[in-house]
Design a protein around this motif. Structure first.
Motif: not given
Length: 287
Positions: A36-63
């Motif tokens: 979250l600090p990285a995404f927040e700082h990116a927005l503060e810098l002027g970035v408007r496309v946030l790139e990220m990766d997702v996996v699943l936890s054992a209880d089906g949460q998207v992490v």
């Protein structure tokens, strides 16, 4: 009729995507990746496309995480000791509940590969949290925020660090996004073409990006059997001819991961449609 409508929606939504710089894993060169600090700082810098990766936890949460395990380079156990390489495989996120995952710190040690990265305590967030952060920023500022979300999937890991079926993985990700964000502001990307084929078949109007390292756009078209909206290769293997081919075949080109101002200018001159970078602060111009 449906296919024609999808093509129209895809073309107009991508045309509307004016931001050029994409913050890789938020802004990995400056703050802990996929945090979250990285995404927040990116927005503060002027970035408007946030790139990220997702996996699943054992209880089906998207992490939000690049690896489906705790990385020894920067992760720490709940008690504070560093994760070591030999135990990474036993810290499989797909075998851990999200409550367990969240107890691990992934920022306070910093990252030796990124000397400018600020070391701050943080955790692996849920995709829902990242989208909520971006949408809160949009509502507060009135500025559009886009999300480039990679489903981390590979056939060798089916049934091990991810579901055996890409449909199960995809449905979990789709459900989170669909609740929080309008689809024209979302790009779904993956190296796993089975994932892209599934999304194309089931949700044909979603903007899809084919991630590759050095494979050609011809290979992508032949292997996928359809034209993705975006061709996203390692910048190291991208040529002017490939950019021209993509544009003539209806694909935008967004290389990864370009980290110097000089290289960004070089690829802008080639006519790429966006740049994924760990250092958005080094971009010649964010727009």
């Amino acid at each position: 009729m449906k296919s024609l409508l999808c093509l129209f929606l895809l073309s107009t939504s991508i045309m509307a995507q004016t931001p050029f710089i994409q913050g890789h894993r938020g802004c990995r060169g400056l703050y802990p990746e996929n945090s979250l600090p990285a995404f927040e700082h990116a927005l503060e810098l002027g970035v408007r496309v946030l790139e990220m990766d997702v996996v699943l936890s054992a209880d089906g949460q998207v992490v939000v995480s690049h690896e489906p395990y705790m990385n020894a380079r920067y992760a720490s156990h709940p008690a504070g000791e560093a994760v070591v390489r030999s135990e990474e495989s036993s810290l499989n996120l797909y075998q851990m509940s999200y409550a367990e995952i969240k107890r691990f710190d992934v920022g306070k040690r910093g990252n030796s590969l990124f000397l400018e990265q600020k070391a701050v305590p943080t955790y692996k967030p849920l995709l829902a949290e990242v989208l909520a952060l971006g949408e809160a920023f949009r509502k507060r500022t009135g500025e559009a925020v886009y999300y480039n979300i990679e489903i981390k999937s590979e056939p060798a890991e089916y049934g091990k660090s991810q579901p055996a079926d890409v449909a199960e993985f995809s449905k979990a990700v789709y459900a989170v996004i669909d609740k929080q964000v309008e689809w024209p502001f979302v790009i779904l990307q993956s190296f796993d073409f089975a994932v892209l084929k599934y999304w194309h078949q089931v949700w044909g109007c979603v903007i899809l990006s084919a991630l590759v390292e050095k494979e050609s756009p011809v290979y992508v078209l032949e292997t996928l059997g359809f034209t993705p909206a975006i061709f996203s290769s390692s910048y190291q293997y991208l040529t002017a001819e490939m950019v021209q081919f993509c544009h003539s075949n209806g694909m935008r080109v967004i290389p990864w991961t370009i980290n110097t101002t000089a290289q960004m200018k070089q690829f802008i001159a080639l006519g790429v449609d966006g740049i994924i970078t760990d250092y958005p602060n080094r971009a010649p111009k964010i727009h």
